[in-house]
Design an enzyme around this catalytic site. Structure first.
Site, PDB file in Angstrom:
ATOM      1  N   GLU A   1      -6.345  -3.906  10.974  1.00  0.00           N
ATOM      2  CA  GLU A   1      -5.443  -2.750  10.915  1.00  0.00           C
ATOM      3  C   GLU A   1      -5.675  -1.808  12.100  1.00  0.00           C
ATOM      4  OE1 GLU A   1      -3.207  -2.172   7.182  1.00  0.00           O
ATOM      5  OE2 GLU A   1      -4.321  -0.437   7.852  1.00  0.00           O
TER       6      GLU A   1
ATOM      7  N   ASN B   1       0.866  -1.184   0.000  1.00  0.00           N
ATOM      8  CA  ASN B   1       0.000   0.000   0.000  1.00  0.00           C
ATOM      9  C   ASN B   1       0.905   1.238   0.000  1.00  0.00           C
ATOM     10  OD1 ASN B   1      -1.910   1.958   0.388  1.00  0.00           O
ATOM     11  ND2 ASN B   1      -2.407   1.399   2.502  1.00  0.00           N
ATOM     12  N   TRP B   2       1.112   1.787  -1.177  1.00  0.00           N
ATOM     13  CA  TRP B   2       2.050   2.911  -1.299  1.00  0.00           C
ATOM     14  C   TRP B   2       1.475   4.232  -0.776  1.00  0.00           C
ATOM     15  CZ3 TRP B   2       4.132   2.248  -7.026  1.00  0.00           C
ATOM     16  CH2 TRP B   2       4.897   1.079  -7.074  1.00  0.00           C
ATOM     17  N   LYS B   3       0.194   4.243  -0.473  1.00  0.00           N
ATOM     18  CA  LYS B   3      -0.475   5.484  -0.031  1.00  0.00           C
ATOM     19  C   LYS B   3      -0.202   6.601  -1.061  1.00  0.00           C
ATOM     20  CE  LYS B   3      -0.444   3.638   4.568  1.00  0.00           C
ATOM     21  NZ  LYS B   3      -0.438   3.819   5.996  1.00  0.00           N
TER      22      LYS B   3
ATOM     23  N   HIS C   1     -10.031   2.048   4.922  1.00  0.00           N
ATOM     24  CA  HIS C   1      -8.752   2.278   5.611  1.00  0.00           C
ATOM     25  C   HIS C   1      -8.917   3.409   6.630  1.00  0.00           C
ATOM     26  CE1 HIS C   1      -4.578   3.208   6.385  1.00  0.00           C
ATOM     27  NE2 HIS C   1      -4.274   2.039   5.876  1.00  0.00           N
TER      28      HIS C   1
ATOM     29  N   SER D   1       2.834  -1.430  10.576  1.00  0.00           N
ATOM     30  CA  SER D   1       4.288  -1.408  10.803  1.00  0.00           C
ATOM     31  C   SER D   1       5.003  -2.725  10.469  1.00  0.00           C
ATOM     32  CB  SER D   1       4.612  -1.037  12.252  1.00  0.00           C
ATOM     33  OG  SER D   1       4.137   0.243  12.555  1.00  0.00           O
TER      34      SER D   1
ATOM     35  N   GLY E   1       2.521  -0.754   4.480  1.00  0.00           N
ATOM     36  CA  GLY E   1       2.620   0.628   4.014  1.00  0.00           C
ATOM     37  C   GLY E   1       4.067   1.035   3.825  1.00  0.00           C
ATOM     38  N   GLY E   2       4.625   1.699   4.850  1.00  0.00           N
ATOM     39  CA  GLY E   2       5.974   2.271   4.755  1.00  0.00           C
ATOM     40  C   GLY E   2       7.025   1.334   4.175  1.00  0.00           C
TER      41      GLY E   2
END
Ligand code: PGA
Length: 259
Positions: free
Chosen positions: A164, A8-10, A93, A213, A234-235
């Site tokens: 999440e 999930n690159w946001k 989300h 995370s 994500g990150g």
């Protein structure tokens, strides 16, 4: 059952060139893995660029509009994204809930549209500004009830759930990482809620992922739990080496668990 890992690159990266580089550096290494499916969820504006580039990964949208068509400035519909080989969409989300005012009723409508357009929904649960370890079960229950109230048993079995908890998301203010043990308990709980509606056997076939995370340093703690069917990342998905290690570990654990 294959594990599922979603990048999930946001709202990253900032340029098309960087997005292409990141996409290819992930895609090029996926042929090694047989026990895993990887989805890439870039910003919507990049979806058409990758529509014909995936060989091993699949495309996922980070969102769809809650309406089919019409005067909705800035929205993108399910039928619009469907043209670009998008097979999955993330719904509900916590960032959309907290910063963009997305409601459970909108998520209900988005789920309907996913089923109509044959897009696999990835439904997030546990995302709430007030989420904490002590109330997370109640939040899951409330969101599960509110968001799936119109979903038939047949369609419920098609949802991919993602646990999440907001407090574990790497960009949260006071991030409190979740342990694999606790995540696995909540995932069991989500599967129980699904089982109450569609029966235990069918519920076992429903994927429930963990997100918050996950990175190369802690992935073992999540991947080693058989109940955790994968991760929403994500990150760490913005760095192909970090993401590669996450995929590798889930693939490895899945190969052991399938014996
Ligand atoms: P994170 O994000 O891996 O950076 O915590 C997960 C998510 O919000 O989907």
């Amino acid at each position: 059952m294959k594990k599922l890992v979603i990048a999930n690159w946001k709202m990253n990266p900032q340029t098309l060139l960087e997005a292409k580089r990141l996409f290819h550096s992930i895609e090029v290494r996926l042929h090694k893995f047989n026990h895993i499916q990887v989805l890439i969820a870039p910003p919507i504006v990049f979806l058409p660029v990758f529509a014909h580039s995936q060989h091993y990964s699949r495309l996922c949208s980070q969102n769809i509009s809650f309406v089919e068509a019409g005067a909705l400035t800035g929205e993108v519909s399910a039928s619009q994204i469907k043209q670009f080989k998008v097979e999955y969409a993330i719904l509900g989300h916590s960032e959309r809930r907290m910063y963009l005012g997305e409601t459970d009723d909108m998520v209900v409508k988005k789920l309907d549209l996913c089923f109509q357009h044959k897009i696999h929904p990835i439904l997030c649960l546990g995302g709430d500004r007030l989420a904490s370890k002590t109330n997370i079960k109640n939040i899951i229950l409330k969101q599960f009830k509110n968001r799936t109230k119109r979903v038939s048993s047949n369609n419920l079995a098609k949802i991919i759930f993602a646990y999440e908890p907001t407090y574990a998301i790497s960009t949260s203010k006071n991030v409190k990482p979740e342990t694999g043990e606790f995540a696995s308990q909540m995932i069991k709980y989500i599967r129980l809620l699904v089982a109450k509606k569609i029966g235990k056997d069918k519920a076992l076939g429903v994927k429930v992922l963990y997100g918050g995370s996950v990175n190369k340093n802690n992935v073992y703690d999540y991947a080693s739990f058989q109940d955790i069917d994968g991760a929403l990342v994500g990150g760490a998905s913005l760095n192909s080496d970090n993401f590669y290690d996450v995929i590798k570990e889930f693939n490895h654990q899945a190969s052991k668990q399938s014996i």
